[in-house]
Write a protein that holds these residues in place. Sequence first.
Motif, PDB file in Angstrom:
ATOM      1  N   GLU A  28       0.836  -1.194   0.000  1.00 31.81           N
ATOM      2  CA  GLU A  28       0.000   0.000   0.000  1.00 31.81           C
ATOM      3  C   GLU A  28       0.874   1.249   0.000  1.00 31.81           C
ATOM      4  OE1 GLU A  28      -3.529   0.177   2.610  1.00 31.81           O
ATOM      5  OE2 GLU A  28      -2.589   2.001   3.362  1.00 31.81           O
ATOM      6  N   ARG A  51      -4.875   0.937 -13.200  1.00 34.49           N
ATOM      7  CA  ARG A  51      -5.934   0.020 -12.745  1.00 34.49           C
ATOM      8  C   ARG A  51      -5.997  -1.244 -13.607  1.00 34.49           C
ATOM      9  NH1 ARG A  51      -9.205   4.982 -11.997  1.00 34.49           N
ATOM     10  NH2 ARG A  51      -9.365   5.277  -9.755  1.00 34.49           N
ATOM     11  N   TYR A  57      -4.332  -3.743  -7.109  1.00 31.88           N
ATOM     12  CA  TYR A  57      -5.666  -4.157  -6.669  1.00 31.88           C
ATOM     13  C   TYR A  57      -6.673  -3.012  -6.711  1.00 31.88           C
ATOM     14  CZ  TYR A  57      -3.042  -8.158  -4.862  1.00 31.88           C
ATOM     15  OH  TYR A  57      -2.226  -9.253  -4.730  1.00 31.88           O
ATOM     16  N   SER A  58      -6.234  -1.834  -6.287  1.00 29.54           N
ATOM     17  CA  SER A  58      -7.163  -0.700  -6.302  1.00 29.54           C
ATOM     18  C   SER A  58      -6.405   0.613  -6.293  1.00 29.54           C
ATOM     19  CB  SER A  58      -8.114  -0.754  -5.099  1.00 29.54           C
ATOM     20  OG  SER A  58      -7.402  -0.528  -3.895  1.00 29.54           O
ATOM     21  N   THR A  60      -7.590   4.665  -5.474  1.00 26.79           N
ATOM     22  CA  THR A  60      -8.639   5.589  -5.068  1.00 26.79           C
ATOM     23  C   THR A  60      -8.028   6.980  -4.978  1.00 26.79           C
ATOM     24  OG1 THR A  60      -9.620   3.831  -3.730  1.00 26.79           O
ATOM     25  CG2 THR A  60     -10.379   6.066  -3.308  1.00 26.79           C
ATOM     26  N   SER A  71      -3.314   0.225  -3.690  1.00 27.82           N
ATOM     27  CA  SER A  71      -3.110  -1.083  -3.082  1.00 27.82           C
ATOM     28  C   SER A  71      -2.609  -2.019  -4.177  1.00 27.82           C
ATOM     29  CB  SER A  71      -4.435  -1.592  -2.509  1.00 27.82           C
ATOM     30  OG  SER A  71      -4.286  -2.889  -2.008  1.00 27.82           O
TER      31      SER A  71
END
Length: 95
Positions: A28, A51, A57-58, A60, A71
């Motif tokens: 992270e 992405r 994974y993510s 934001t 992440s």
Amino acid sequence: MISNVTKLKFIALAAKYGVQVEHFVPGEVVISIATWRRHKTNFFQLMDDLRNDPNIYSITFDETTGFVYISYDHSSLNNKATINNWLHIFKRYSF
């Protein structure tokens, strides 16, 4: 593990594009990009491109703080091809 040369490439890209690492733990990272508002279209395209990477994974983004929360699969840092792909993605955009 990331080689020292690759670390230097990431640091150079970060400095060039005004990226600051706000927080980092394996898997992270939280970054801010000072110039994102001036390059909004490219900035959002960059996030979309990242992405699409299966090792991420993510992602934001908080427009209020300007922070990007990413992440990712920490073990992917051992894969040179993955690192080179990430570097290639970042190099396509100039902030």
